[in-house]
Write a protein that holds these residues in place. Structure first.
Motif, PDB file in Angstrom:
ATOM      1  N   ILE A  31      89.423 -17.389 -58.453  1.00 36.70           N
ATOM      2  CA  ILE A  31      89.591 -18.818 -58.149  1.00 36.70           C
ATOM      3  C   ILE A  31      89.744 -19.598 -59.453  1.00 36.70           C
ATOM      4  O   ILE A  31      90.621 -20.463 -59.590  1.00 36.70           O
ATOM      5  CB  ILE A  31      88.388 -19.356 -57.330  1.00 36.70           C
ATOM      6  N   LEU A  66      93.191 -19.052 -60.953  1.00 33.05           N
ATOM      7  CA  LEU A  66      94.237 -19.775 -60.225  1.00 33.05           C
ATOM      8  C   LEU A  66      94.359 -21.205 -60.729  1.00 33.05           C
ATOM      9  O   LEU A  66      95.456 -21.692 -61.013  1.00 33.05           O
ATOM     10  CB  LEU A  66      93.900 -19.828 -58.729  1.00 33.05           C
ATOM     11  N   MET A  80      83.969 -27.295 -59.014  1.00 33.31           N
ATOM     12  CA  MET A  80      82.897 -27.471 -58.030  1.00 33.31           C
ATOM     13  C   MET A  80      83.477 -27.179 -56.660  1.00 33.31           C
ATOM     14  O   MET A  80      84.521 -27.737 -56.307  1.00 33.31           O
ATOM     15  CB  MET A  80      82.401 -28.915 -58.047  1.00 33.31           C
ATOM     16  N   GLU A  96      82.670 -26.955 -52.476  1.00 28.37           N
ATOM     17  CA  GLU A  96      81.746 -27.250 -51.377  1.00 28.37           C
ATOM     18  C   GLU A  96      82.191 -26.476 -50.157  1.00 28.37           C
ATOM     19  O   GLU A  96      83.348 -26.583 -49.723  1.00 28.37           O
ATOM     20  CB  GLU A  96      81.764 -28.752 -51.065  1.00 28.37           C
ATOM     21  N   CYS A  97      81.251 -25.678 -49.658  1.00 24.46           N
ATOM     22  CA  CYS A  97      81.535 -24.897 -48.450  1.00 24.46           C
ATOM     23  C   CYS A  97      80.577 -25.342 -47.359  1.00 24.46           C
ATOM     24  O   CYS A  97      79.663 -26.123 -47.602  1.00 24.46           O
ATOM     25  CB  CYS A  97      81.371 -23.403 -48.734  1.00 24.46           C
ATOM     26  N   THR A  99      95.404 -20.522 -51.638  1.00 21.09           N
ATOM     27  CA  THR A  99      94.941 -19.180 -52.022  1.00 21.09           C
ATOM     28  C   THR A  99      93.487 -19.245 -52.465  1.00 21.09           C
ATOM     29  O   THR A  99      92.664 -18.393 -52.093  1.00 21.09           O
ATOM     30  CB  THR A  99      95.804 -18.621 -53.173  1.00 21.09           C
ATOM     31  N   ALA A 100      93.171 -20.274 -53.249  1.00 21.94           N
ATOM     32  CA  ALA A 100      91.806 -20.411 -53.761  1.00 21.94           C
ATOM     33  C   ALA A 100      90.807 -20.620 -52.611  1.00 21.94           C
ATOM     34  O   ALA A 100      89.718 -20.040 -52.611  1.00 21.94           O
ATOM     35  CB  ALA A 100      91.723 -21.580 -54.746  1.00 21.94           C
ATOM     36  N   GLN A 159      90.119 -17.418 -50.785  1.00 22.30           N
ATOM     37  CA  GLN A 159      89.212 -16.583 -51.590  1.00 22.30           C
ATOM     38  C   GLN A 159      87.787 -17.123 -51.490  1.00 22.30           C
ATOM     39  O   GLN A 159      86.824 -16.360 -51.373  1.00 22.30           O
ATOM     40  CB  GLN A 159      89.642 -16.610 -53.061  1.00 22.30           C
ATOM     41  N   ALA A 160      87.666 -18.449 -51.547  1.00 24.23           N
ATOM     42  CA  ALA A 160      86.336 -19.070 -51.504  1.00 24.23           C
ATOM     43  C   ALA A 160      85.635 -18.787 -50.171  1.00 24.23           C
ATOM     44  O   ALA A 160      84.409 -18.688 -50.114  1.00 24.23           O
ATOM     45  CB  ALA A 160      86.451 -20.569 -51.731  1.00 24.23           C
ATOM     46  N   LYS A 217      85.495 -16.109 -48.763  1.00 23.31           N
ATOM     47  CA  LYS A 217      84.921 -14.756 -48.806  1.00 23.31           C
ATOM     48  C   LYS A 217      83.665 -14.682 -49.669  1.00 23.31           C
ATOM     49  O   LYS A 217      83.102 -13.603 -49.872  1.00 23.31           O
ATOM     50  CB  LYS A 217      85.954 -13.774 -49.367  1.00 23.31           C
ATOM     51  N   LEU A 218      83.227 -15.819 -50.189  1.00 28.26           N
ATOM     52  CA  LEU A 218      82.063 -15.806 -51.071  1.00 28.26           C
ATOM     53  C   LEU A 218      80.751 -15.756 -50.301  1.00 28.26           C
ATOM     54  O   LEU A 218      79.679 -15.720 -50.901  1.00 28.26           O
ATOM     55  CB  LEU A 218      82.076 -17.052 -51.977  1.00 28.26           C
ATOM     56  N   MET A 243      79.619 -18.140 -48.252  1.00 32.30           N
ATOM     57  CA  MET A 243      78.980 -19.442 -48.102  1.00 32.30           C
ATOM     58  C   MET A 243      79.685 -20.266 -47.038  1.00 32.30           C
ATOM     59  O   MET A 243      79.686 -21.486 -47.078  1.00 32.30           O
ATOM     60  CB  MET A 243      78.991 -20.182 -49.443  1.00 32.30           C
ATOM     61  N   GLY A 244      80.311 -19.592 -46.095  1.00 31.21           N
ATOM     62  CA  GLY A 244      80.978 -20.306 -45.030  1.00 31.21           C
ATOM     63  C   GLY A 244      82.385 -20.727 -45.439  1.00 31.21           C
ATOM     64  O   GLY A 244      82.920 -20.283 -46.448  1.00 31.21           O
ATOM     65  N   THR A 245      82.948 -21.624 -44.638  1.00 31.42           N
ATOM     66  CA  THR A 245      84.330 -22.059 -44.878  1.00 31.42           C
ATOM     67  C   THR A 245      84.358 -23.080 -46.009  1.00 31.42           C
ATOM     68  O   THR A 245      83.549 -24.014 -46.027  1.00 31.42           O
ATOM     69  CB  THR A 245      84.900 -22.711 -43.602  1.00 31.42           C
ATOM     70  N   ASN A 246      85.325 -22.920 -46.884  1.00 28.92           N
ATOM     71  CA  ASN A 246      85.447 -23.859 -47.993  1.00 28.92           C
ATOM     72  C   ASN A 246      86.009 -25.191 -47.514  1.00 28.92           C
ATOM     73  O   ASN A 246      86.982 -25.220 -46.749  1.00 28.92           O
ATOM     74  CB  ASN A 246      86.350 -23.251 -49.067  1.00 28.92           C
ATOM     75  N   GLU A 247      85.410 -26.277 -47.952  1.00 24.21           N
ATOM     76  CA  GLU A 247      85.881 -27.611 -47.543  1.00 24.21           C
ATOM     77  C   GLU A 247      86.544 -28.361 -48.695  1.00 24.21           C
ATOM     78  O   GLU A 247      87.571 -28.995 -48.525  1.00 24.21           O
ATOM     79  CB  GLU A 247      84.700 -28.444 -47.035  1.00 24.21           C
ATOM     80  N   ILE A 303      87.416 -28.435 -53.052  1.00 23.78           N
ATOM     81  CA  ILE A 303      87.439 -27.837 -54.396  1.00 23.78           C
ATOM     82  C   ILE A 303      87.747 -28.955 -55.381  1.00 23.78           C
ATOM     83  O   ILE A 303      88.732 -29.690 -55.201  1.00 23.78           O
ATOM     84  CB  ILE A 303      88.502 -26.720 -54.512  1.00 23.78           C
TER      85      ILE A 303
END
Lengths: 127, 134
Positions: free
Chosen positions: A54, A57, A75, A77-78, B64-65, B68-69, B71-72, B74-78, B80
Motif C-alpha cells: 500500500i 502504491l 493513515m 481507517e477501516c 488497488t490499495a 489490499q487494505a 486483507k489486513l 481490520m474490516g473493510t477500508n473506508e 485512506i
C-alpha cells in the motif's frame, strides 16, 4: 548492531489504550521487528507485506502524479480499526489500533516513536 | 436534446457545488468523485492543483490499495489519507463512490476529511447511477 529484543520492547511501549500492534519493516515488506498485544488472525509478516504494498502504491503515485512528491505518512481507517504508517529513515513504522482510538492520538504515538528511533536506526546503517 | 441540455446543466450545478465546498476549506485544491474502479464521474479543481492528480491513473491506485487494505484483518477500508511533503490526498469510499480530495500540505487534514464527509449525501444520490444493477 541492532538488538531485536530491545527494539521489540520499544515498539511495545505504544501498545496501550487500544493500540494493538506495532510493526517496523523495510520498504520491500521484510519485517524487522513487531509487537502484537493480542494474537490476530493475520500473520505479522503477511501484514507487513500488505502494508508495504500500500505504501509503495502511494509512493509511486506521488512520484508520478504529484511532481515527484515524497510520501511521508499514511493513515487508514477501516471498519474495525485504524492504521498509521510513517517513514523512518528507509524503514516504515506501522501502528494498528482499534476503531475507538482517535487518529490524532495514533499519529502522536507514531511521531514519538519515529523521533525516538530515528537516531539509533541511523547508526545501524543500511537496513 | 432537452434531456441532454438538462443533464449538462445538472453537471454544471454539481461542479459549482463541489467548487463551493472546495473554496470553503483553505488548502483544498481539487475534488474528484469516481466509481470504485477509479473512473471519474465528476472533477473540479483549482489552477494550483496538478493536472496529473486528476487523472484516472492517480485515482485508480486507491482502488488497488483499498483492496489490499481489506486483507489486513481490520474490516473493510473506508478512508485512506496520504501525507506528502507538498500535498495531502484523501480517498474516502462511500456507497460505491470514491471521494478524492487533494490539498496542500498546509491544509488541516481534519478539515479536508470533513469536506469529504459533507459530500456523503450528494454521493449517496450519485451512487444510484453507478452501482451495478444486480
Amino acid at each position: 548492531m541492532l538488538k531485536p529484543r530491545v527494539l521489540t520492547d520499544v515498539l511495545a511501549q505504544v501498545t496501550t489504550e487500544g493500540v494493538d500492534s506495532c510493526f517496523l519493516f523495510r520498504s520491500d515488506g521484510t519485517l524487522i521487528a513487531h509487537y502484537c498485544l493480542t494474537s490476530s488472525g493475520t500473520d505479522p509478516r503477511v501484514g507487513s507485506a500488505i502494508a508495504s504494498n500500500i505504501w509503495a502504491l502511494y509512493h509511486k503515485n506521488g512520484r508520478g502524479s504529484l511532481d515527484e512528491d515524497r510520501l511521508q505518512m499514511m493513515m487508514l481507517e477501516c471498519d474495525e480499526g485504524k492504521i498509521v504508517m510513517k517513514l523512518i529513515n528507509n524503514l516504515i513504522l506501522c501502528i494498528c489500533a482499534k476503531q475507538s482510538v482517535e487518529m490524532g492520538m495514533l499519529g502522536k504515538k507514531c511521531d514519538a516513536l519515529v523521533e525516538y528511533l530515528e537516531e539509533p536506526l541511523k547508526k545501524v546503517g543500511n537496513l | 436534446l432537452d434531456s441532454l441540455l438538462q443533464e449538462i446543466s445538472i453537471m454544471e450545478e454539481l461542479k459549482q457545488l463541489l467548487h463551493d465546498y472546495m473554496t470553503s476549506v483553505p488548502g483544498v485544491l481539487g475534488i474528484i468523485l469516481s466509481d470504485k474502479e477509479g473512473i471519474p464521474i465528476i472533477r473540479c479543481k483549482l489552477d494550483e492543483c496538478p493536472d496529473s492528480a486528476m487523472k484516472t491513473q492517480f485515482i485508480s491506485a486507491h482502488c488497488t490499495a483499498a483492496e489490499q487494505a481489506n486483507k489486513l484483518g481490520m474490516g473493510t477500508n473506508e478512508t485512506i489519507m496520504a501525507v506528502y511533503k507538498n500535498f495531502q490526498v484523501l480517498h474516502m469510499n462511500h456507497a460505491g463512490v470514491v471521494i478524492s480530495v487533494i490539498a496542500t500540505a498546509d491544509a488541516v487534514l481534519n478539515e479536508v476529511k470533513s469536506t469529504a464527509e459533507k459530500l456523503k449525501p450528494l454521493v449517496q444520490d450519485i451512487s444510484l447511477a453507478v452501482i451495478d444493477p444486480v
